[in-house]
Design a protein around this motif. Structure first.
Motif, PDB file in Angstrom:
ATOM      1  N   GLU A 100     -17.969 -21.367 -11.012  1.00 54.82           N
ATOM      2  CA  GLU A 100     -19.512 -21.319 -10.533  1.00 54.82           C
ATOM      3  C   GLU A 100     -20.265 -20.780 -11.837  1.00 54.82           C
ATOM      4  N   PHE A 101     -19.518 -19.984 -12.420  1.00 55.00           N
ATOM      5  CA  PHE A 101     -20.621 -19.248 -13.702  1.00 55.00           C
ATOM      6  C   PHE A 101     -21.007 -20.577 -14.799  1.00 55.00           C
ATOM      7  N   TYR A 102     -19.693 -21.132 -14.963  1.00 55.05           N
ATOM      8  CA  TYR A 102     -19.529 -22.184 -15.930  1.00 55.05           C
ATOM      9  C   TYR A 102     -20.537 -23.496 -15.551  1.00 55.05           C
ATOM     10  N   THR A 103     -20.229 -23.804 -14.398  1.00 51.24           N
ATOM     11  CA  THR A 103     -20.957 -24.978 -13.564  1.00 51.24           C
ATOM     12  C   THR A 103     -22.466 -24.533 -13.868  1.00 51.24           C
ATOM     13  N   LEU A 135     -30.370 -19.920 -13.284  1.00 55.45           N
ATOM     14  CA  LEU A 135     -30.353 -18.569 -14.002  1.00 55.45           C
ATOM     15  C   LEU A 135     -30.429 -17.339 -12.844  1.00 55.45           C
ATOM     16  N   TYR A 136     -31.041 -17.585 -11.776  1.00 58.99           N
ATOM     17  CA  TYR A 136     -30.901 -16.530 -10.910  1.00 58.99           C
ATOM     18  C   TYR A 136     -29.420 -16.164 -10.314  1.00 58.99           C
ATOM     19  N   PRO A 137     -28.765 -17.190  -9.875  1.00 65.35           N
ATOM     20  CA  PRO A 137     -27.500 -16.670  -9.423  1.00 65.35           C
ATOM     21  C   PRO A 137     -26.501 -16.243 -10.627  1.00 65.35           C
ATOM     22  N   PRO A 232     -23.133 -10.819 -19.929  1.00 58.42           N
ATOM     23  CA  PRO A 232     -23.111 -12.429 -20.248  1.00 58.42           C
ATOM     24  C   PRO A 232     -24.234 -13.152 -19.820  1.00 58.42           C
ATOM     25  N   ALA A 233     -24.863 -12.765 -18.583  1.00 59.51           N
ATOM     26  CA  ALA A 233     -26.063 -13.471 -18.020  1.00 59.51           C
ATOM     27  C   ALA A 233     -26.964 -13.523 -18.872  1.00 59.51           C
TER      28      ALA A 233
END
Lengths: 475, 198
Positions: A100-103, A135-137, A232-233
């Motif tokens: 999910e993060f990479y997507t 960006l939000y999630p 990371p975000a």
């Protein structure tokens, strides 16, 4: 142009979207290599399909011009760097939900790419919304940390408000001109007389973008998000989206609303001075490195607004160069922060004490990054600030240039304080940076590129100038 | 024309009142209901502008789906009204900002080139705005349509990423594993004598 030709020119976006879907569905261990493959493939597609002349695609909604391709390549390179930096962190995407993060990271690139080529207000807005929605999630993903959820919600609400402002401004523009094409908008505005509705629309659009970019007085969310989200975000948020923000400003104001330049340059100058003032002064009082970098981001946004506020082609090209350099500096700084934090939390400015004693090489890299942020010679940050100031003086606004220089000197204090801590203070506790040699290599390369740009600035300046030329005066 | 103007002002007044109620009412259910009313009157305004398709879409999608979901959420969470910390200086700043906005908007909307009399001509009888929308949605606006689809996909991925929680200690049914089970995995034949538990 035939459909096939258009599809070839849209290939970078197609690769990104299809790639993002594959990253979402692939087995977990493949998510990381596949993401790298997709981003590398996108860079390849950009290079392979670069058109000689700017081409209007998709019934005029999208423009592909090879002059801004270097910014799009930079977006991909920064995303690769940031995702690599993030891997060693305790809450790295690999240990959370990697797919999910990479997507979302790849979809963020889709949004930025759409913004980069938008020739239509709808494309522009949808690109912005795709970027914001990814960006939000990413910020909220560390769910065990209540603070991350809180700042994500804050960012979401303020982001929605900013989108509302932007859309309202766009609808007022549409009400007067009857067109959403940016090129047509520019030519319509030149024929129209100035009126209050247009002014109001312009103010709403600028306020919406200032919210998104975090310029004072619309900056309130930025320090909280930088402080509360996972590292990371924040790293992702701090670098590549700044380029998208610059492209948004250039598309909307330098391209679409050039006819109203008299009015928006004044407003941008006000935003610039306020951001420089607040960013530099409040950063001094910060003890946490992330909050300091957040206020420094506000100050740097101020510099970009200062460059655009000059309202000249020179100002625009210096804004492109400044953002280019700033994105590299931000990625490098947060990459270094991620390295220092990969084993123990070291997020206080005090934690830099005595770094030179234990890790002299890393200390040199931090030194380069901080000098570049402050604008000290021998680093790219010096040229970036110099060209902005030149553009401002050329536009006859030398009092503003003086203010900017004074505030930069104030700002140099908190960057140099870190350098002082590293070299001239004893460590309270030993620093424990990660041992990941690839990470060290990439951060070092990232910092050394800043020296390289100082040594050979000409090609980068040429590219910035060409990129800015795409936007001057509409189609 | 006079009747239409009358309707316009009627719906406009109801819309403004309902919108104001939606942000000021303390009871969340009442607020959501007045939001429904404001959307409905907005749909009626679109109907007056002969945008029938969009008007019906607004009723179906926003009222029928989005706001009903809203109501569900509002009714599911606790009924008690949240205590809002009212800070006096925030209120002063907020009202000042609001006053400036109202003044600005008023100045813009009272400008001569933006008067509500500049209404579009009535469309010919055979004109269908559903057809008109359909003819441009997948052609002129194909890119926007696809970008909107991507935005929705991103929103879905984000929402699922935030709510889906895979716990290692979570006992879920796995049909594939269930159907792969063979007799010798589960069944143990004993000779009937009691034996110590293993």
């Amino acid at each position: 142009m035939s459909v096939a030709q258009e599809m070839i020119l849209m290939l970078p976006e197609i690769v990104l979207v299809v790639g993002a879907c594959f990253v979402l569905l692939c087995p977990r261990f493949l998510a990381w290599p596949l993401t790298m493959l997709v981003l590398a493939g996108t860079v390849g597609a950009i290079v392979a399909t670069a058109p000689e002349d700017p081409a209007l695609l998709m019934t005029g909604m999208f423009e592909r011009s090879s002059e801004i391709d270097f910014l799009r390549i930079l977006i991909c390179v920064l995303t690769v760097l940031i995702l690599r930096y993030a891997r060693g962190h305790p809450v790295s995407p690999d240990r959370l939900q990697s797919n999910e993060f990479y997507t979302l990271a790849v979809f963020g690139c889709v949004g930025m790419f759409l913004i980069s080529g938008a020739e239509h207000l709808i494309t522009l807005y949808l690109g912005l919304e795709i970027l914001a929605l990814s960006l939000y999630p990413m910020i909220a993903m560390v769910r065990d940390d209540g603070r991350a959820g809180e700042v994500a919600l804050k960012y979401f609400v303020l982001g929605a408000l900013a989108s509302g402002f932007l859309l309202y401004g766009m609808s007022l523009m549409y009400a007067v001109t009857g067109t959403l094409h940016i090129g047509e908008l520019a030519s319509q505005l030149e024929q129209l007389e100035m009126n209050r509705v247009l002014l109001l629309g312009m103010v709403f659009m600028l306020a919406g973008l200032a919210f998104k970019l975090g310029a004072t007085p619309f900056h309130m969310w930025l320090p909280d998000v930088y402080d509360g989200a996972s590292l990371p975000a924040v790293t992702y948020l701090s670098a590549a989206p700044k380029i998208a923000g610059l492209l948004l400003l250039l598309r909307l104001f330098s391209d679409g609303l050039m006819a109203l330049a008299v009015d928006w340059t004044t407003l941008m100058m006000v935003l610039a001075v306020l951001s420089l003032l607040l960013g530099n002064l409040v950063a001094i009082a910060q003890t946490r490195i992330r909050r300091m970098l957040a206020y420094s981001a506000i100050a740097h946004t101020g510099f970009v607004f200062l460059a655009l506020g000059a309202g000249t082609p020179h100002g625009m090209s210096s804004a492109v160069f400044y953002t280019f350099v700033y994105a590299l500096m931000a990625a490098g700084s947060f990459g270094m922060l991620l390295l220092l934090n990969s084993r123990v939390a070291a997020e206080d400015i005090q934690d830099f004490k005595g770094l030179n004693h234990s890790h002299p090489w890393l200390a040199i890299m931090v030194l380069i990054l901080m000098f570049s942020m402050a604008g000290v010679p021998l680093t790219a940050g010096f040229y970036a600030k110099l060209y902005v100031l030149q553009a401002v003086v050329d536009a006859g606004l030398w009092p503003l240039a003086v203010v900017a220089v004074l505030l930069t000197v104030v700002g140099a204090y908190y960057y140099l304080r870190i350098v002082w801590y590293m070299y001239f203070e004893e460590a309270d506790r030993p620093a424990e940076p990660g041992e990941d040699s690839a990470h060290v290599f990439l951060v070092s390369a990232n910092a050394l590129v800043l020296v390289l740009i100082f040594a050979v600035p000409q090609p980068w300046l040429e590219m910035s100038r060409d990129a800015a030329r795409v936007f001057v005066g509409g189609q | 024309m006079a009747f239409q103007t009358l309707l316009f002002y009627l719906f406009g007044t109801v819309l403004l009142a309902a919108a104001a109620a939606a942000v000021t009412l303390r009871n969340m259910v009442h607020a959501a209901l007045s939001l429904i009313l404001s959307f409905f009157t907005a749909a009626m305004l679109w109907m007056l502008l002969e945008a029938e398709f969009l008007s019906i879409l607004l009723v179906l999608v926003y009222i029928g789906a989005v706001l009903v979901l809203f109501l569900f959420v509002v009714m599911m969470v606790e009924r008690h009204t949240p205590t809002i910390h009212r800070r006096r200086n925030y209120r002063i700043v907020a009202s000042a900002v609001a006053a400036v906005m109202v003044a600005e908007l008023g100045m813009a909307l009272l400008a001569p080139d933006f008067s509500p009399t500049a209404q579009p001509l009535p469309a010919p009888l055979e004109y269908s705005n559903t057809k008109a929308l359909g003819s441009v949605l997948y052609t002129d606006y194909a890119l926007a349509f696809e970008a909107a689809a991507v935005a929705l996909l991103v929103a879905i991925v984000g929402a699922i990423a935030l709510t889906l929680r895979v716990r290692p200690d979570h006992h879920r049914q796995n049909p594939a594993r269930q159907s792969r089970v063979r007799k010798q995995d589960r069944l143990r034949l004993t000779d009937g004598r009691s034996e110590p538990p293993c």
